[in-house]
Design a protein around this motif. Structure first.
Motif, PDB file in Angstrom:
ATOM      1  N   CYS A  98       0.854  -1.194   0.000  1.00  0.00           N
ATOM      2  CA  CYS A  98       0.000   0.000   0.000  1.00  0.00           C
ATOM      3  C   CYS A  98       0.890   1.245   0.000  1.00  0.00           C
ATOM      4  O   CYS A  98       1.549   1.543   1.003  1.00  0.00           O
ATOM      5  N   PRO A  99       0.946   1.994  -1.082  1.00  0.00           N
ATOM      6  CA  PRO A  99       1.873   3.127  -1.182  1.00  0.00           C
ATOM      7  C   PRO A  99       1.691   4.179  -0.089  1.00  0.00           C
ATOM      8  O   PRO A  99       2.680   4.691   0.454  1.00  0.00           O
ATOM      9  N   GLU A 100       0.446   4.510   0.251  1.00  0.00           N
ATOM     10  CA  GLU A 100       0.225   5.530   1.278  1.00  0.00           C
ATOM     11  C   GLU A 100       0.809   5.087   2.616  1.00  0.00           C
ATOM     12  O   GLU A 100       1.468   5.874   3.318  1.00  0.00           O
ATOM     13  N   ASP A 101       0.590   3.823   2.981  1.00  0.00           N
ATOM     14  CA  ASP A 101       1.157   3.304   4.227  1.00  0.00           C
ATOM     15  C   ASP A 101       2.682   3.323   4.186  1.00  0.00           C
ATOM     16  O   ASP A 101       3.347   3.606   5.192  1.00  0.00           O
ATOM     17  N   ALA A 102       3.241   3.006   3.023  1.00  0.00           N
ATOM     18  CA  ALA A 102       4.696   3.006   2.888  1.00  0.00           C
ATOM     19  C   ALA A 102       5.270   4.406   3.087  1.00  0.00           C
ATOM     20  O   ALA A 102       6.324   4.576   3.709  1.00  0.00           O
ATOM     21  N   TRP A 103       4.565   5.416   2.580  1.00  0.00           N
ATOM     22  CA  TRP A 103       5.016   6.796   2.782  1.00  0.00           C
ATOM     23  C   TRP A 103       4.967   7.164   4.262  1.00  0.00           C
ATOM     24  O   TRP A 103       5.899   7.759   4.800  1.00  0.00           O
ATOM     25  N   ARG A 104       3.866   6.801   4.924  1.00  0.00           N
ATOM     26  CA  ARG A 104       3.723   7.163   6.338  1.00  0.00           C
ATOM     27  C   ARG A 104       4.762   6.453   7.201  1.00  0.00           C
ATOM     28  O   ARG A 104       5.230   6.999   8.206  1.00  0.00           O
ATOM     29  N   SER A 105       5.141   5.232   6.806  1.00  0.00           N
ATOM     30  CA  SER A 105       6.134   4.492   7.584  1.00  0.00           C
ATOM     31  C   SER A 105       7.499   5.168   7.549  1.00  0.00           C
ATOM     32  O   SER A 105       8.358   4.889   8.384  1.00  0.00           O
ATOM     33  N   ARG A 106       7.699   6.049   6.584  1.00  0.00           N
ATOM     34  CA  ARG A 106       8.957   6.778   6.481  1.00  0.00           C
ATOM     35  C   ARG A 106       8.812   8.230   6.920  1.00  0.00           C
ATOM     36  O   ARG A 106       9.633   9.083   6.581  1.00  0.00           O
ATOM     37  N   GLY A 107       7.743   8.504   7.669  1.00  0.00           N
ATOM     38  CA  GLY A 107       7.589   9.819   8.268  1.00  0.00           C
ATOM     39  C   GLY A 107       6.967  10.872   7.385  1.00  0.00           C
ATOM     40  O   GLY A 107       6.980  12.062   7.730  1.00  0.00           O
ATOM     41  N   GLN A 108       6.408  10.466   6.245  1.00  0.00           N
ATOM     42  CA  GLN A 108       5.749  11.434   5.373  1.00  0.00           C
ATOM     43  C   GLN A 108       4.241  11.395   5.603  1.00  0.00           C
ATOM     44  O   GLN A 108       3.692  10.391   6.052  1.00  0.00           O
ATOM     45  N   SER A 109       3.574  12.470   5.259  1.00  0.00           N
ATOM     46  CA  SER A 109       2.143  12.572   5.527  1.00  0.00           C
ATOM     47  C   SER A 109       1.326  12.033   4.362  1.00  0.00           C
ATOM     48  O   SER A 109       1.811  11.921   3.230  1.00  0.00           O
ATOM     49  N   SER A 110       0.060  11.730   4.668  1.00  0.00           N
ATOM     50  CA  SER A 110      -0.861  11.301   3.617  1.00  0.00           C
ATOM     51  C   SER A 110      -1.049  12.405   2.585  1.00  0.00           C
ATOM     52  O   SER A 110      -1.157  12.142   1.378  1.00  0.00           O
ATOM     53  N   ALA A 111      -1.088  13.649   3.052  1.00  0.00           N
ATOM     54  CA  ALA A 111      -1.267  14.770   2.132  1.00  0.00           C
ATOM     55  C   ALA A 111      -0.121  14.841   1.123  1.00  0.00           C
ATOM     56  O   ALA A 111      -0.334  15.127  -0.063  1.00  0.00           O
ATOM     57  N   GLU A 112       1.092  14.569   1.582  1.00  0.00           N
ATOM     58  CA  GLU A 112       2.239  14.583   0.672  1.00  0.00           C
ATOM     59  C   GLU A 112       2.111  13.473  -0.369  1.00  0.00           C
ATOM     60  O   GLU A 112       2.433  13.667  -1.555  1.00  0.00           O
ATOM     61  N   PHE A 113       1.645  12.308   0.082  1.00  0.00           N
ATOM     62  CA  PHE A 113       1.480  11.208  -0.870  1.00  0.00           C
ATOM     63  C   PHE A 113       0.450  11.557  -1.933  1.00  0.00           C
ATOM     64  O   PHE A 113       0.693  11.378  -3.133  1.00  0.00           O
ATOM     65  N   TRP A 114      -0.713  12.074  -1.506  1.00  0.00           N
ATOM     66  CA  TRP A 114      -1.772  12.337  -2.474  1.00  0.00           C
ATOM     67  C   TRP A 114      -1.429  13.499  -3.401  1.00  0.00           C
ATOM     68  O   TRP A 114      -1.871  13.534  -4.551  1.00  0.00           O
ATOM     69  N   ALA A 115      -0.620  14.418  -2.935  1.00  0.00           N
ATOM     70  CA  ALA A 115      -0.152  15.490  -3.819  1.00  0.00           C
ATOM     71  C   ALA A 115       0.726  14.907  -4.926  1.00  0.00           C
ATOM     72  O   ALA A 115       0.616  15.281  -6.105  1.00  0.00           O
ATOM     73  N   ALA A 116       1.600  13.962  -4.547  1.00  0.00           N
ATOM     74  CA  ALA A 116       2.452  13.301  -5.544  1.00  0.00           C
ATOM     75  C   ALA A 116       1.611  12.454  -6.497  1.00  0.00           C
ATOM     76  O   ALA A 116       1.871  12.408  -7.707  1.00  0.00           O
ATOM     77  N   ALA A 117       0.576  11.787  -5.944  1.00  0.00           N
ATOM     78  CA  ALA A 117      -0.296  10.958  -6.776  1.00  0.00           C
ATOM     79  C   ALA A 117      -1.036  11.809  -7.803  1.00  0.00           C
ATOM     80  O   ALA A 117      -1.164  11.431  -8.978  1.00  0.00           O
ATOM     81  N   SER A 118      -1.519  12.971  -7.372  1.00  0.00           N
ATOM     82  CA  SER A 118      -2.229  13.862  -8.294  1.00  0.00           C
ATOM     83  C   SER A 118      -1.302  14.380  -9.384  1.00  0.00           C
ATOM     84  O   SER A 118      -1.686  14.493 -10.552  1.00  0.00           O
ATOM     85  N   LYS A 119      -0.070  14.680  -9.008  1.00  0.00           N
ATOM     86  CA  LYS A 119       0.906  15.159  -9.986  1.00  0.00           C
ATOM     87  C   LYS A 119       1.160  14.103 -11.056  1.00  0.00           C
ATOM     88  O   LYS A 119       1.183  14.401 -12.260  1.00  0.00           O
ATOM     89  N   LEU A 120       1.343  12.859 -10.626  1.00  0.00           N
ATOM     90  CA  LEU A 120       1.582  11.785 -11.584  1.00  0.00           C
ATOM     91  C   LEU A 120       0.346  11.534 -12.439  1.00  0.00           C
ATOM     92  O   LEU A 120       0.448  11.296 -13.652  1.00  0.00           O
ATOM     93  N   ALA A 121      -0.841  11.605 -11.824  1.00  0.00           N
ATOM     94  CA  ALA A 121      -2.082  11.390 -12.576  1.00  0.00           C
ATOM     95  C   ALA A 121      -2.225  12.403 -13.704  1.00  0.00           C
ATOM     96  O   ALA A 121      -2.647  12.064 -14.819  1.00  0.00           O
ATOM     97  N   LEU A 122      -1.865  13.649 -13.433  1.00  0.00           N
ATOM     98  CA  LEU A 122      -1.952  14.683 -14.464  1.00  0.00           C
ATOM     99  C   LEU A 122      -0.983  14.406 -15.612  1.00  0.00           C
ATOM    100  O   LEU A 122      -1.284  14.694 -16.779  1.00  0.00           O
ATOM    101  N   LEU A 123       0.171  13.837 -15.298  1.00  0.00           N
ATOM    102  CA  LEU A 123       1.121  13.476 -16.352  1.00  0.00           C
ATOM    103  C   LEU A 123       0.549  12.366 -17.236  1.00  0.00           C
ATOM    104  O   LEU A 123       0.711  12.384 -18.463  1.00  0.00           O
TER     105      LEU A 123
END
Length: 603
Positions: free
Chosen positions: A547-572
């Motif tokens: 689960c990518p979101e869980d993997a981000w949080r396990s490394r100290g990053q927030s859910s908001a940071e993950f979804w911002a990156a996801a939206s950026k990739l989706a637009l590409l």
């Protein structure tokens, strides 16, 4: 027609090889009988000189399907930069061009094919008259040579679908390369080849040592790679890179196969050419692997528990799968026996090494040295791989199709189950990501898209191939997966690349049916992308990795940071798909990521 005097000794030598006897052991009667057989071949048009003359070539010294030993001798004598390496492979140089020249590729606009071709930046139109000019220039150059090399072989292991190919070149290096890459004819097939039993072969005029005239209409440089699909010819000028021939043949297959057996048949019944690797398990289950450079296509398909059908180009027909090629063309950068033992050990006598650096005294190759090019390569016969399936074809349909990506944004799950429409969308997209450095030393991912994971080689619109792939999967009950071999726990520089052991375990879970056996409720959706990923650990791969979101949080990053990156990739993804959307069904377009600039962030 009598055999030309200057060829008698060459034929006698060739006959000794076919008889498997040496100069000292062959009896005069054996050679006489065999030579009389060669005269019979001549009487039935077994005369390469006559056929070369029909193509406008008048060179008398022609080496026809010569043995590797003969081609080694020719390269060492006549081609600067040719050496024998410590492993026995022939090391050659391709001159200034150490890779393909896609911007110089042209396809002739012809009445019979014009409506089928996907015209645009991949397939640029060329007038037939200009093709004739380039062809004449190539033939004129070839006629100035003291010797030429002719190779006859097949594109494809399936006799029903294969296309006969003839290569005419001025370099022994090119001849040995194509003898490795084409499917070799048997002795009887070689006779039939010359007796014109087969359809007229597709002919490659390789005059790459001589430039095209850049002032000729439609030319943009001194390099030209031109294909006439209806005439059945390819002309190469201004580049000695052998990969142009290999991929030219692939483009020919990308055009002809979808029209076989008959154009009017449904998408599941016609032959689908694929830029993929392929292997088969002990129970006959076939898997196809698609992926751009760096995604692990070669590594993951080289499974000691499974037979390798091929590493790069295949055709899926109404009865099964066959390899287009008779060999492999492997990257050699940073190669070692520890990393790629099968490839490393295949680099021996008969193989062709391109543009590598080696020690002048020991002749040992330094695969880490990229001073000439990062695109160092080796071409070797398929049977040099110990677990290769020979003949490279199987009459069973793929159980699994695996789309590989190396997502350096760290957004995509390591494994996702795809619907029919998602298969088409992601197949057409052909996504991966590369890491690029900036002047300030900051690194960030760069998205790369290549339609059908082989955009430069497509002859038709990507939707045609995607429709056929989805139809075949549906008809034969196959499964489709998106496998991310890239970063988890964050983008490049923060997260880490998914450990190879986890990736292999997920591939094993595909092959042994573990993932296919999961129920619908065992999968959870990834918002924005609509992908489905396992809810629990799979074969020892932790859920926090899956689960990518869980993997981000396990490394100290927030859910908001993950979804911002996801939206950026989706637009590409969306930006890239704009080119293909007009030809696709709405359901296929909707199967891709859904995001907008205004809604970037947590879904």
């Amino acid at each position: 027609m009598a055999c030309p005097k200057h060829l008698e000794q060459s034929i006698a030598t060739s006959l000794r090889q076919h008889l498997n006897v040496g100069k000292d052991t062959a009896t005069s009667n054996e050679l006489q009988n065999a030579f009389e057989l060669s005269q019979e071949f001549s009487r039935t048009k077994f005369d390469i000189l006559d056929q070369a003359s029909d193509l406008g070539l008048e060179v008398k010294d022609i080496y026809y399907n010569a043995s590797p030993a003969v081609l080694y001798e020719q390269a060492l004598r006549h081609e600067e930069g040719s050496f024998i390496t410590a492993s026995g492979a022939l090391s050659v140089t391709s001159g200034k061009k150490t890779g393909r020249s896609p911007k110089d590729k042209r396809i002739v606009e012809e009445f019979d094919s014009v409506r089928d071709i996907w015209w645009g930046k991949v397939n640029i139109k060329l007038e037939e008259a200009v093709f004739e000019i380039n062809r004449e220039r190539a033939v004129d150059y070839l006629n100035t040579q003291k010797r030429l090399y002719v190779v006859d072989g097949f594109a494809g292991w399936d006799e029903e679908y294969r296309i006969p190919i003839r290569v005419i070149t001025s370099r022994a290096y090119h001849a040995l390369f194509m003898q490795n890459m084409l499917v070799p004819p048997s002795k009887s097939e070689l006779y039939q080849f010359e007796a014109n039993t087969f359809p007229r072969p597709f002919v490659i005029f390789n005059a790459g040592c001589f430039p095209c005239n850049r002032h000729t209409a439609g030319m943009t440089s001194t390099t030209s790679v031109s294909l006439s699909l209806c005439r059945g010819e390819m002309v190469i000028l201004g580049t000695q890179y052998a990969g142009e021939m290999k991929k030219g043949v692939f483009t020919v297959m990308m055009y002809h196969m979808p029209l076989r057996p008959e154009r009017h048949l449904g998408p599941a019944e016609r032959a689908l050419p694929l830029h993929s690797s392929c292997n088969v398990g002990p129970e006959g289950d076939v898997s196809l692997f698609f992926g751009l450079s760096g995604t692990g296509k070669t590594t993951l398909s080289a499974d000691p528990a499974r037979k390798l059908i091929g590493d790069d180009e295949h055709v899926w027909t109404s009865k099964g799968v066959f390899n287009i090629e008779g060999g492999c063309y492997a990257k050699c950068i940073n190669l070692s026996r520890e990393k790629e033992p099968e490839i490393y050990d295949a680099i021996r006598f008969g193989s062709v090494l391109e543009n590598v650096v080696f020690d002048e005294w020991s002749r040992k190759v330094d695969y880490d040295n990229v001073s000439l090019t990062e695109n160092t390569r080796c071409a070797y016969p398929l049977h040099y791989i110990p677990n290769a399936l020979i003949p490279a074809k199987i009459d069973s349909h793929p159980s699994n199709v695996i789309l590989l990506t190396c997502d350096a944004f760290g957004v995509l799950p390591p494994i996702s189950k795809l619907t029919k429409e998602q298969v088409m969308y992601h197949f057409i997209s052909g996504y991966t990501a590369k890491v690029a450095g900036t002047e300030m030393g900051v690194t960030e991912p760069q998205a790369t898209f290549s339609a059908c994971f082989g955009g430069p080689f497509l002859a038709m619109h990507p939707y045609h191939y995607a429709e056929m792939l989805a139809a075949k999967l549906e008809k034969h009950g196959g499964h489709a997966w998106l496998l991310n071999t890239g970063w988890v726990g964050g983008a490049y520089g923060i997260g880490e690349r998914c450990p190879l052991k986890f990736t292999r375990q997920l591939v094993d879970a595909v092959h042994d049916g573990t993932l296919a056996a999961l129920k619908d409720e065992d999968w959870e959706p990834l918002p924005i992308f609509g992908l489905h990923m396992p809810r629990k650990a799979v074969k020892g791969v932790p859920h926090e990795i899956l689960c990518p979101e869980d993997a981000w949080r396990s490394r100290g990053q927030s859910s908001a940071e993950f979804w911002a990156a996801a939206s950026k990739l989706a637009l590409l993804f969306q930006k890239n798909f704009e080119e293909y959307a007009p030809q696709c069904l709405p359901a296929v377009v909707q199967a891709g990521p859904q995001a907008s600039k205004e809604s970037s962030g947590y879904p």
